[in-house]
Write a protein that holds these residues in place. Structure first.
Motif, PDB file in Angstrom:
ATOM      1  N   LEU A 173      33.055   8.193 -16.743  1.00  0.00           N
ATOM      2  CA  LEU A 173      33.469   8.849 -17.984  1.00  0.00           C
ATOM      3  C   LEU A 173      34.265   7.910 -18.884  1.00  0.00           C
ATOM      4  O   LEU A 173      34.864   6.948 -18.402  1.00  0.00           O
ATOM      5  N   LEU A 185      38.204  14.624 -23.131  1.00  0.00           N
ATOM      6  CA  LEU A 185      36.803  14.342 -22.819  1.00  0.00           C
ATOM      7  C   LEU A 185      35.991  15.305 -23.665  1.00  0.00           C
ATOM      8  O   LEU A 185      36.264  16.516 -23.645  1.00  0.00           O
ATOM      9  N   ASN A 186      35.037  14.787 -24.401  1.00  0.00           N
ATOM     10  CA  ASN A 186      34.253  15.605 -25.329  1.00  0.00           C
ATOM     11  C   ASN A 186      35.152  16.492 -26.188  1.00  0.00           C
ATOM     12  O   ASN A 186      34.867  17.668 -26.405  1.00  0.00           O
ATOM     13  N   LYS A 188      37.932  17.883 -25.526  1.00  0.00           N
ATOM     14  CA  LYS A 188      38.788  18.865 -24.824  1.00  0.00           C
ATOM     15  C   LYS A 188      39.774  18.149 -23.908  1.00  0.00           C
ATOM     16  O   LYS A 188      39.507  17.046 -23.426  1.00  0.00           O
ATOM     17  N   CYS A 190      41.738  16.960 -20.841  1.00  0.00           N
ATOM     18  CA  CYS A 190      41.598  16.887 -19.381  1.00  0.00           C
ATOM     19  C   CYS A 190      42.896  16.429 -18.729  1.00  0.00           C
ATOM     20  O   CYS A 190      43.037  16.526 -17.513  1.00  0.00           O
ATOM     21  N   LYS A 219      35.016  26.019 -15.227  1.00  0.00           N
ATOM     22  CA  LYS A 219      35.630  26.710 -16.365  1.00  0.00           C
ATOM     23  C   LYS A 219      36.502  27.897 -15.919  1.00  0.00           C
ATOM     24  O   LYS A 219      37.629  28.077 -16.377  1.00  0.00           O
ATOM     25  N   THR A 231      39.314  20.954 -20.213  1.00  0.00           N
ATOM     26  CA  THR A 231      38.136  20.589 -19.430  1.00  0.00           C
ATOM     27  C   THR A 231      38.584  19.784 -18.215  1.00  0.00           C
ATOM     28  O   THR A 231      39.757  19.441 -18.092  1.00  0.00           O
ATOM     29  N   ILE A 236      32.652  17.658 -16.979  1.00  0.00           N
ATOM     30  CA  ILE A 236      31.943  16.731 -17.872  1.00  0.00           C
ATOM     31  C   ILE A 236      30.962  15.847 -17.097  1.00  0.00           C
ATOM     32  O   ILE A 236      29.855  15.590 -17.548  1.00  0.00           O
ATOM     33  N   SER A 237      31.361  15.408 -15.897  1.00  0.00           N
ATOM     34  CA  SER A 237      30.485  14.465 -15.174  1.00  0.00           C
ATOM     35  C   SER A 237      29.457  15.192 -14.315  1.00  0.00           C
ATOM     36  O   SER A 237      28.470  14.608 -13.882  1.00  0.00           O
TER      37      SER A 237
END
Ligand code: BTX
Length: 327
Positions: A173, A185-186, A188, A190, A219, A231, A236-237
């Motif tokens: 990531l 991450l994206n 959001k 973390c 989630k 997140t 994410i991964s």
């Protein structure tokens, strides 16, 4: 059953890198009977360690449980100071509270407090930090740098760089930093970082660096009110991340970069921080306690202060605020 001895035996076995150790050898080394060694093996199994008992050869640890107990972190830890002492509790109110207490009792520089869950995890300005059991890294690091108090705020920024490097190393990531203390991450959150200070007339006594890192939550593991903004690395991964490896990497980079900051100043770290930042060069809204400013985030100063240029061309130094992107 003396659990300290159980862990010492486990440490010895893990250090033998996969080779089985005979019950007799362990019994001789620890000055106890072979039956006692067998009982310690049973105790480890109950704690989630998988032990292989090989006939005529002895015992071997095949896998260790997914906990953040000191032994699971310290094997393979490549630091000199941070994490040499780890205080671990299964559950607590907040690792910050424990770390403050330990710092007052003269705990050494680099002492780490780790837990599986917090009932009163906290963010900045007494906000709540959601700390799902066994899914994240909830940790406080006690640092005792010999620097003046005005150099304290940058430790949050330096720690953010360390965490990003650690996440990059352990996963594929590429997190970003939102000034001052969010790792995204994206888009959001973390990770959050909370740096607190113990100081007196002589200067900084201790910095308590609190790190909340969402690792393996799905989630629905988050409280409803943060589900929209939070997140985890797993979300994410798509993969479960080894929390022990991640903690070792965070401790390693925190030691490396905080030492670099103490020895050489903020220069190189500022460049690294800016390279990871989502904020710099962007139009943002900075909400402070009494007012709000909108403009372009131009950079950070050498003392970690966000430089925000408003539409009228004025440059403002922002010491503490919540930042929203406005584009
Ligand atoms: P912060 O004030 O920047 O962020 C707190 C805000 O983040 C909350 O108000 C909420 O909106 C959101 N939030 C709460 N929990 C989570 C979560 N798990 N993931 C993403 N967003 C969340 C950030 O403060 C500093 C947090 C430090 C937490 C660590 S955990 C170990 C140590 N012990 C302790 O009590 N605090 C620190």
């Amino acid at each position: 059953m003396n659990i300290t001895v159980t862990y010492k035996i486990a440490k010895r076995m893990l250090e033998s890198t996969g080779e089985a150790l005979s019950g007799q050898q362990l019994a001789d080394e620890f000055g106890i009977s072979r039956t006692a060694i067998w009982k310690h093996m049973k105790e480890l199994e109950e704690k989630g360690y998988e032990i292989e008992s090989v006939k005529k050869k002895g015992y071997r640890i095949v896998s260790i449980p997914d906990t953040l107990e000191p032994i699971t972190i310290q094997i393979g830890l490549k630091t000199k100071r941070i994490g040499q002492r780890i205080e671990y509790v299964e559950s607590c109110t907040s690792t910050q509270i424990i770390a403050h207490q330990l710092a007052q009792e003269n705990a050494p520089d680099g002492t780490v407090v780790l837990t599986e869950t917090q009932t009163a995890g906290r963010g900045r300005m007494a906000r709540k930090w959601d700390s799902a059991a066994h899914k994240g890294v909830w940790m406080s690091i006690i640092l005792r740098p010999n620097v003046p108090p005005q150099k304290a705020p940058q430790f949050t920024l330096v720690t953010a760089v360390a965490i990003v490097r650690a996440i990059e190393e352990v996963t594929a990531l590429q997190p970003k930093i939102k000034w001052p203390n969010d790792i995204l991450l994206n888009g959001k959150k973390c990770t959050g970082i909370l740096t607190e200070l113990q100081s007196d007339a002589d200067g900084i006594q201790a910095l308590i660096v609190g790190i909340g890192l969402n690792v393996n939550q799905d989630k629905e593991d988050f409280d409803l009110e943060v589900q929209g903004i939070a997140t985890s690395l797993k979300m994410i991964s798509g993969q479960t991340v080894n929390r022990q490896e991640l903690v070792r990497a965070v401790l390693f980079y925190t030691e490396l970069y905080t030492q670099m900051y103490i020895d050489e100043g903020f220069g190189m770290l500022k460049i690294l921080w800016e390279s990871y930042s989502t904020t710099i060069g962007q139009p943002v809204r900075a909400r402070m306690t009494n007012h709000t400013l909108e403009g372009i985030a131009e950079g950070i100063s050498d003392d970690g202060v966000l430089q925000l240029r408003t539409l009228d061309g004025k440059l403002h130094g922002i010491y503490s605020a919540d930042i929203e992107m406005t584009n």
